[in-house]
Design a protein around this motif. Structure first.
Motif, PDB file in Angstrom:
ATOM      1  N   ARG A   1       0.829  -1.207   0.000  1.00  0.00           N
ATOM      2  CA  ARG A   1       0.000   0.000   0.000  1.00  0.00           C
ATOM      3  C   ARG A   1       0.859   1.251   0.000  1.00  0.00           C
ATOM      4  N   TYR A   2       1.927   1.238   0.778  1.00  0.00           N
ATOM      5  CA  TYR A   2       2.840   2.385   0.858  1.00  0.00           C
ATOM      6  C   TYR A   2       3.426   2.692  -0.523  1.00  0.00           C
ATOM      7  N   LEU A   3       3.856   1.654  -1.231  1.00  0.00           N
ATOM      8  CA  LEU A   3       4.461   1.847  -2.550  1.00  0.00           C
ATOM      9  C   LEU A   3       3.424   2.294  -3.583  1.00  0.00           C
ATOM     10  N   LEU A   4       2.272   1.652  -3.599  1.00  0.00           N
ATOM     11  CA  LEU A   4       1.237   1.981  -4.588  1.00  0.00           C
ATOM     12  C   LEU A   4       0.696   3.392  -4.390  1.00  0.00           C
ATOM     13  N   ASP A   5       0.604   3.835  -3.152  1.00  0.00           N
ATOM     14  CA  ASP A   5       0.105   5.189  -2.879  1.00  0.00           C
ATOM     15  C   ASP A   5       1.026   6.265  -3.444  1.00  0.00           C
TER      16      ASP A   5
ATOM     17  N   ILE B   1      -9.082   4.246  -5.573  1.00  0.00           N
ATOM     18  CA  ILE B   1     -10.345   4.341  -4.852  1.00  0.00           C
ATOM     19  C   ILE B   1     -10.120   3.832  -3.441  1.00  0.00           C
ATOM     20  N   GLU B   2     -10.504   4.665  -2.479  1.00  0.00           N
ATOM     21  CA  GLU B   2     -10.302   4.319  -1.074  1.00  0.00           C
ATOM     22  C   GLU B   2     -11.246   3.189  -0.659  1.00  0.00           C
ATOM     23  N   GLU B   3     -11.001   2.650   0.503  1.00  0.00           N
ATOM     24  CA  GLU B   3     -11.849   1.611   1.050  1.00  0.00           C
ATOM     25  C   GLU B   3     -13.300   2.099   1.175  1.00  0.00           C
ATOM     26  N   LEU B   4     -14.243   1.190   1.027  1.00  0.00           N
ATOM     27  CA  LEU B   4     -15.656   1.546   1.165  1.00  0.00           C
ATOM     28  C   LEU B   4     -15.945   2.021   2.587  1.00  0.00           C
ATOM     29  N   ASP B   5     -16.622   3.135   2.675  1.00  0.00           N
ATOM     30  CA  ASP B   5     -17.054   3.668   3.976  1.00  0.00           C
ATOM     31  C   ASP B   5     -18.489   4.144   3.796  1.00  0.00           C
ATOM     32  N   LEU B   6     -19.381   3.170   3.687  1.00  0.00           N
ATOM     33  CA  LEU B   6     -20.765   3.466   3.330  1.00  0.00           C
ATOM     34  C   LEU B   6     -21.621   3.748   4.559  1.00  0.00           C
ATOM     35  N   PRO B   7     -22.543   4.696   4.440  1.00  0.00           N
ATOM     36  CA  PRO B   7     -23.506   4.913   5.528  1.00  0.00           C
ATOM     37  C   PRO B   7     -24.490   3.752   5.602  1.00  0.00           C
ATOM     38  N   ALA B   8     -25.169   3.646   6.711  1.00  0.00           N
ATOM     39  CA  ALA B   8     -26.126   2.548   6.915  1.00  0.00           C
ATOM     40  C   ALA B   8     -27.207   2.543   5.840  1.00  0.00           C
ATOM     41  N   GLN B   9     -27.616   3.739   5.395  1.00  0.00           N
ATOM     42  CA  GLN B   9     -28.652   3.821   4.370  1.00  0.00           C
ATOM     43  C   GLN B   9     -28.222   3.128   3.085  1.00  0.00           C
ATOM     44  N   ALA B  10     -26.976   3.338   2.661  1.00  0.00           N
ATOM     45  CA  ALA B  10     -26.477   2.713   1.443  1.00  0.00           C
ATOM     46  C   ALA B  10     -26.446   1.195   1.590  1.00  0.00           C
ATOM     47  N   LYS B  11     -25.955   0.725   2.722  1.00  0.00           N
ATOM     48  CA  LYS B  11     -25.893  -0.727   2.946  1.00  0.00           C
ATOM     49  C   LYS B  11     -27.287  -1.345   2.925  1.00  0.00           C
ATOM     50  N   ASP B  12     -28.244  -0.649   3.524  1.00  0.00           N
ATOM     51  CA  ASP B  12     -29.628  -1.150   3.528  1.00  0.00           C
ATOM     52  C   ASP B  12     -30.182  -1.219   2.108  1.00  0.00           C
TER      53      ASP B  12
ATOM     54  N   LYS C   1      -9.400  -1.161   7.102  1.00  0.00           N
ATOM     55  CA  LYS C   1     -10.684  -0.536   6.774  1.00  0.00           C
ATOM     56  C   LYS C   1     -11.447  -1.278   5.680  1.00  0.00           C
ATOM     57  N   GLY C   2     -10.780  -2.159   4.942  1.00  0.00           N
ATOM     58  CA  GLY C   2     -11.435  -2.849   3.836  1.00  0.00           C
ATOM     59  C   GLY C   2     -10.459  -3.191   2.731  1.00  0.00           C
ATOM     60  N   ILE C   3     -10.753  -2.710   1.521  1.00  0.00           N
ATOM     61  CA  ILE C   3      -9.907  -2.973   0.361  1.00  0.00           C
ATOM     62  C   ILE C   3      -9.637  -1.670  -0.363  1.00  0.00           C
ATOM     63  N   ARG C   4      -8.374  -1.332  -0.536  1.00  0.00           N
ATOM     64  CA  ARG C   4      -7.987  -0.161  -1.317  1.00  0.00           C
ATOM     65  C   ARG C   4      -7.669  -0.627  -2.734  1.00  0.00           C
ATOM     66  N   ARG C   5      -8.129   0.146  -3.730  1.00  0.00           N
ATOM     67  CA  ARG C   5      -8.075  -0.299  -5.122  1.00  0.00           C
ATOM     68  C   ARG C   5      -7.300   0.690  -5.987  1.00  0.00           C
ATOM     69  N   TYR C   6      -6.467   0.147  -6.896  1.00  0.00           N
ATOM     70  CA  TYR C   6      -5.596   0.954  -7.765  1.00  0.00           C
ATOM     71  C   TYR C   6      -5.769   0.513  -9.219  1.00  0.00           C
ATOM     72  N   TYR C   7      -5.673   1.490 -10.162  1.00  0.00           N
ATOM     73  CA  TYR C   7      -5.936   1.187 -11.563  1.00  0.00           C
ATOM     74  C   TYR C   7      -5.085   2.029 -12.510  1.00  0.00           C
ATOM     75  N   TYR C   8      -4.950   1.518 -13.732  1.00  0.00           N
ATOM     76  CA  TYR C   8      -4.690   2.390 -14.879  1.00  0.00           C
ATOM     77  C   TYR C   8      -5.492   1.840 -16.051  1.00  0.00           C
ATOM     78  N   PHE C   9      -5.910   2.741 -16.932  1.00  0.00           N
ATOM     79  CA  PHE C   9      -6.659   2.391 -18.137  1.00  0.00           C
ATOM     80  C   PHE C   9      -6.068   3.181 -19.292  1.00  0.00           C
ATOM     81  N   SER C  10      -5.778   2.507 -20.396  1.00  0.00           N
ATOM     82  CA  SER C  10      -5.183   3.185 -21.547  1.00  0.00           C
ATOM     83  C   SER C  10      -5.782   2.646 -22.839  1.00  0.00           C
ATOM     84  N   ILE C  11      -6.079   3.572 -23.781  1.00  0.00           N
ATOM     85  CA  ILE C  11      -6.579   3.201 -25.108  1.00  0.00           C
ATOM     86  C   ILE C  11      -5.672   3.844 -26.154  1.00  0.00           C
TER      87      ILE C  11
END
Length: 229
Positions: A12-16, A23-34, A137-147
């Motif tokens: 995580r330290y290197l990728l950051d 995209i950071e870890e999911l931190d959803l309010p109760a309403q979203a989870k419901d 906190k969950g799962i941190r996600r990293y990407y690249y997209f190229s066309i």
């Protein structure tokens, strides 16, 4: 366990510190989870393969990642809206090993890219990467997209995300690539638009003649040119 935790922290330290999309870890309010749980129980759990009526104000990618992290499902993105059953096809894993399989992903954003990138009128290569790191906190996600950097009309289109049963798949060439060597029927489908893809304005470009290594190095170490697509 301790060694695994240290490895994830180092990763995580290197990728950051690289120029990847994140995209950071999911931190959803109760309403979203419901809301997401209600959609899952009514439209996905029955396994009827029908289209989901998604009326939530929360982004689609959050819904997909919530399902992936909590409901034992995977996703597959396609321009094709009418797939009732997936059949294994000859392809290669991310690591280059040939395989005949149905592919799925444990990442909603990755699959959204493949669902809304117009591939019917696009003959060039797609270069992309998805990396995930478990955290407290969950799962941190990293990407690249190229066309390819040629002018192409109608780059984006509408698409469909297919929700697939995870227990029929095995892990592929990297952590978030999954494969099944048998036919797979979707549990449900979700219509998506290009606006559902959160990085629509942050796609990189490459020349068709450019090596994959060069594309990766640009994605890792150089900021995106704001004048590119």
């Amino acid at each position: 366990m301790r060694d695994h935790t240290i490895q994830n922290r180092l990763k995580r330290y290197l990728l950051d510190r690289l120029q990847l999309l994140k995209i950071e870890e999911l931190d959803l309010p109760a309403q979203a989870k419901d809301e997401f749980d209600d959609i899952y129980h009514h439209s996905i759990l029955p396994g009827e393969g029908k289209f989901i009526s998604y009326k939530s104000d929360y982004p689609v990618y959050q819904f997909l990642n919530y399902l992936i992290e909590n409901k034992n499902v995977l996703v597959h993105g396609s321009n094709n809206h009418m797939i009732d059953s997936f059949e294994p096809k000859e392809s290669t894993l991310f690591n280059g090993r040939p395989i005949k399989a149905v592919f799925a992903a444990s990442d909603g954003v990755w699959s959204l890219f493949f669902s809304v990138k117009n591939r019917r009128d696009y003959a060039g290569s797609l270069r992309n990467l998805c990396l995930t790191v478990p955290t407290k906190k969950g799962i941190r996600r990293y990407y690249y997209f190229s066309i390819i950097n040629e002018e192409v009309e109608d780059i984006w289109t509408s698409g469909t995300i297919y929700i697939l049963p995870k227990d029929q798949f095995n892990r592929g060439g990297i952590r978030d690539e999954w494969v099944c060597e048998q036919n797979v029927k979707p549990l449900a489908k979700l219509s998506v638009a290009s606006t559902d893809f959160p990085f629509i304005e942050e796609i990189r470009t490459h020349a068709e003649s450019e090596s994959i290594l060069k594309t990766i190095l640009k994605a890792l170490f150089f900021k995106r040119n704001n004048n590119s697509k």
